[in-house]
Design a protein around this motif. Structure first.
Motif, PDB file in Angstrom:
ATOM      1  N   PRO A 149      26.266  31.574  51.595  1.00 60.25           N
ATOM      2  CA  PRO A 149      25.038  31.799  50.927  1.00 60.25           C
ATOM      3  C   PRO A 149      23.891  30.689  50.744  1.00 60.25           C
ATOM      4  O   PRO A 149      22.843  31.135  50.634  1.00 60.25           O
ATOM      5  CB  PRO A 149      25.648  32.254  49.450  1.00 60.25           C
ATOM      6  CG  PRO A 149      26.953  32.620  49.951  1.00 60.25           C
ATOM      7  CD  PRO A 149      27.517  31.910  50.726  1.00 60.25           C
ATOM      8  N   THR A 172      22.340  30.506  54.009  1.00 59.77           N
ATOM      9  CA  THR A 172      21.568  31.626  53.923  1.00 59.77           C
ATOM     10  C   THR A 172      20.261  31.631  53.193  1.00 59.77           C
ATOM     11  O   THR A 172      19.038  32.114  53.921  1.00 59.77           O
ATOM     12  CB  THR A 172      22.283  32.888  53.532  1.00 59.77           C
ATOM     13  OG1 THR A 172      23.436  33.201  54.371  1.00 59.77           O
ATOM     14  CG2 THR A 172      21.379  34.181  53.696  1.00 59.77           C
ATOM     15  N   LEU A 173      20.213  31.015  51.974  1.00 63.45           N
ATOM     16  CA  LEU A 173      18.957  30.886  51.348  1.00 63.45           C
ATOM     17  C   LEU A 173      17.928  29.966  52.029  1.00 63.45           C
ATOM     18  O   LEU A 173      16.745  30.100  52.238  1.00 63.45           O
ATOM     19  CB  LEU A 173      19.428  30.362  50.009  1.00 63.45           C
ATOM     20  CG  LEU A 173      20.028  31.216  49.025  1.00 63.45           C
ATOM     21  CD1 LEU A 173      20.379  30.839  47.702  1.00 63.45           C
ATOM     22  CD2 LEU A 173      19.257  32.776  48.858  1.00 63.45           C
ATOM     23  N   TRP A 175      16.645  31.589  54.922  1.00 62.21           N
ATOM     24  CA  TRP A 175      15.463  32.564  54.489  1.00 62.21           C
ATOM     25  C   TRP A 175      14.219  32.028  53.866  1.00 62.21           C
ATOM     26  O   TRP A 175      13.016  32.450  54.320  1.00 62.21           O
ATOM     27  CB  TRP A 175      16.091  33.230  53.296  1.00 62.21           C
ATOM     28  CG  TRP A 175      15.360  34.612  52.986  1.00 62.21           C
ATOM     29  CD1 TRP A 175      13.997  34.782  52.788  1.00 62.21           C
ATOM     30  CD2 TRP A 175      16.288  35.694  52.538  1.00 62.21           C
ATOM     31  NE1 TRP A 175      14.277  36.358  52.321  1.00 62.21           N
ATOM     32  CE2 TRP A 175      15.465  36.847  52.381  1.00 62.21           C
ATOM     33  CE3 TRP A 175      17.573  36.066  52.689  1.00 62.21           C
ATOM     34  CZ2 TRP A 175      15.544  38.024  52.120  1.00 62.21           C
ATOM     35  CZ3 TRP A 175      17.956  37.390  52.344  1.00 62.21           C
ATOM     36  CH2 TRP A 175      17.128  38.473  52.179  1.00 62.21           C
ATOM     37  N   TRP A 218       9.796  40.888  51.411  1.00 61.81           N
ATOM     38  CA  TRP A 218      10.639  39.812  51.845  1.00 61.81           C
ATOM     39  C   TRP A 218      11.222  38.911  50.526  1.00 61.81           C
ATOM     40  O   TRP A 218      12.425  38.501  50.466  1.00 61.81           O
ATOM     41  CB  TRP A 218       9.820  38.773  52.712  1.00 61.81           C
ATOM     42  CG  TRP A 218      10.621  37.745  53.200  1.00 61.81           C
ATOM     43  CD1 TRP A 218      10.667  36.272  53.007  1.00 61.81           C
ATOM     44  CD2 TRP A 218      11.613  37.495  54.159  1.00 61.81           C
ATOM     45  NE1 TRP A 218      11.465  35.509  53.824  1.00 61.81           N
ATOM     46  CE2 TRP A 218      12.045  36.238  54.658  1.00 61.81           C
ATOM     47  CE3 TRP A 218      12.082  38.693  55.242  1.00 61.81           C
ATOM     48  CZ2 TRP A 218      13.115  36.178  55.551  1.00 61.81           C
ATOM     49  CZ3 TRP A 218      13.092  38.592  56.108  1.00 61.81           C
ATOM     50  CH2 TRP A 218      13.619  36.838  56.284  1.00 61.81           C
ATOM     51  N   GLY A 255      13.470  41.096  48.576  1.00 63.08           N
ATOM     52  CA  GLY A 255      15.022  40.761  49.218  1.00 63.08           C
ATOM     53  C   GLY A 255      15.671  39.564  48.893  1.00 63.08           C
ATOM     54  O   GLY A 255      16.939  39.435  48.735  1.00 63.08           O
ATOM     55  N   PHE A 256      14.806  38.372  48.811  1.00 60.77           N
ATOM     56  CA  PHE A 256      15.567  37.070  48.384  1.00 60.77           C
ATOM     57  C   PHE A 256      15.835  37.127  47.007  1.00 60.77           C
ATOM     58  O   PHE A 256      17.279  36.850  46.875  1.00 60.77           O
ATOM     59  CB  PHE A 256      14.175  36.073  48.310  1.00 60.77           C
ATOM     60  CG  PHE A 256      14.625  34.645  48.184  1.00 60.77           C
ATOM     61  CD1 PHE A 256      15.447  33.898  49.031  1.00 60.77           C
ATOM     62  CD2 PHE A 256      14.259  34.112  47.131  1.00 60.77           C
ATOM     63  CE1 PHE A 256      15.834  32.418  48.889  1.00 60.77           C
ATOM     64  CE2 PHE A 256      14.762  32.962  46.780  1.00 60.77           C
ATOM     65  CZ  PHE A 256      15.440  32.113  47.666  1.00 60.77           C
ATOM     66  N   PHE A 271      19.164  39.091  46.764  1.00 57.55           N
ATOM     67  CA  PHE A 271      20.015  38.324  47.530  1.00 57.55           C
ATOM     68  C   PHE A 271      20.642  37.116  46.510  1.00 57.55           C
ATOM     69  O   PHE A 271      21.865  37.022  46.521  1.00 57.55           O
ATOM     70  CB  PHE A 271      19.620  37.614  48.739  1.00 57.55           C
ATOM     71  CG  PHE A 271      20.935  36.646  49.376  1.00 57.55           C
ATOM     72  CD1 PHE A 271      21.727  37.352  50.254  1.00 57.55           C
ATOM     73  CD2 PHE A 271      20.900  35.417  49.178  1.00 57.55           C
ATOM     74  CE1 PHE A 271      22.755  36.752  50.936  1.00 57.55           C
ATOM     75  CE2 PHE A 271      21.836  34.587  49.921  1.00 57.55           C
ATOM     76  CZ  PHE A 271      22.716  35.197  50.769  1.00 57.55           C
ATOM     77  N   LEU A 272      19.611  36.553  45.687  1.00 58.21           N
ATOM     78  CA  LEU A 272      20.318  35.744  44.625  1.00 58.21           C
ATOM     79  C   LEU A 272      20.990  36.339  43.770  1.00 58.21           C
ATOM     80  O   LEU A 272      22.060  35.931  43.503  1.00 58.21           O
ATOM     81  CB  LEU A 272      18.889  35.094  43.957  1.00 58.21           C
ATOM     82  CG  LEU A 272      18.141  33.721  44.774  1.00 58.21           C
ATOM     83  CD1 LEU A 272      16.925  33.499  43.989  1.00 58.21           C
ATOM     84  CD2 LEU A 272      19.184  32.662  44.985  1.00 58.21           C
ATOM     85  N   TYR A 303      22.695  39.182  43.894  1.00 59.78           N
ATOM     86  CA  TYR A 303      24.017  39.663  44.224  1.00 59.78           C
ATOM     87  C   TYR A 303      24.790  38.587  44.583  1.00 59.78           C
ATOM     88  O   TYR A 303      26.156  38.717  44.206  1.00 59.78           O
ATOM     89  CB  TYR A 303      24.027  40.502  45.456  1.00 59.78           C
ATOM     90  CG  TYR A 303      25.187  40.713  46.369  1.00 59.78           C
ATOM     91  CD1 TYR A 303      25.677  41.982  45.578  1.00 59.78           C
ATOM     92  CD2 TYR A 303      25.713  40.433  47.399  1.00 59.78           C
ATOM     93  CE1 TYR A 303      26.779  42.539  46.115  1.00 59.78           C
ATOM     94  CE2 TYR A 303      26.946  40.799  47.865  1.00 59.78           C
ATOM     95  CZ  TYR A 303      27.532  42.035  47.372  1.00 59.78           C
ATOM     96  OH  TYR A 303      28.578  42.490  47.752  1.00 59.78           O
ATOM     97  N   ASN A 304      24.545  37.412  44.971  1.00 58.44           N
ATOM     98  CA  ASN A 304      25.472  36.249  45.273  1.00 58.44           C
ATOM     99  C   ASN A 304      25.582  35.336  44.270  1.00 58.44           C
ATOM    100  O   ASN A 304      26.404  34.389  44.303  1.00 58.44           O
ATOM    101  CB  ASN A 304      25.071  35.387  46.561  1.00 58.44           C
ATOM    102  CG  ASN A 304      25.403  36.451  47.636  1.00 58.44           C
ATOM    103  OD1 ASN A 304      26.522  36.604  48.022  1.00 58.44           O
ATOM    104  ND2 ASN A 304      24.319  36.843  48.325  1.00 58.44           N
TER     105      ASN A 304
END
Length: 137
Positions: free
Chosen positions: A60, A63-64, A67, A124, A127-128, A131-132, A134-135
């Motif tokens: 993750p 991925t960040l 991103w 975008w 979505g970031f 993602f933050l 969720y993870n």
């Protein structure tokens, strides 16, 4: 003897020369060059995660990073699409006569494309944030 051209802005391969006169181009080029170095490491990490077990936070975090580095590329792609749609009328620095010619040729396609890159950027970033959330939360 071969004629050598000299650009007062500096060498073409030096992207830091862009920072003086074209900030957006500098950000785009700098993030792209860093992304070229980080993306293969990220890909290898993803592939090896199928075989090896890594701590849960490593992928993750990478991925960040990817991103964030990819964000200017997304914005510039949407901006390019808006410019193509409007025939160059959106995001321009044209004089009034040429602007009038574009408006006659492209009509109603002009003007609304200015919002497209910012809408894409908002999605975008949303979505970031998801993602933050969720993870990491």
């Amino acid at each position: 003897m071969e004629k050598q051209l000299y650009d007062v802005r500096g060498r073409q391969m030096n992207i830091f020369r862009l920072a003086r006169f074209y900030k957006e181009g500098f950000v785009h080029a700098f993030f792209y060059r860093v992304l070229v170095l980080v993306a293969p490491i990220y890909g290898i990490l993803i592939l090896t995660s199928l075989i090896f077990v890594y701590p849960a936070w490593i992928i993750p975090i990478f991925t960040l990073v990817v991103w964030v580095l990819f964000t200017p590329q997304i914005f510039e792609t949407a901006k390019g699409a808006a410019m193509i749609r409007s025939g160059g009328a959106d995001f321009n620095r044209f004089n009034e006569e040429y602007r009038f010619t574009i408006k006659v040729n492209y009509g109603k396609k002009q003007g609304y494309g200015v919002l497209l890159p910012f809408i894409v950027l908002a999605v975008w970033i949303l979505g970031f944030v998801v993602f933050l959330w969720y993870n990491f939360i």
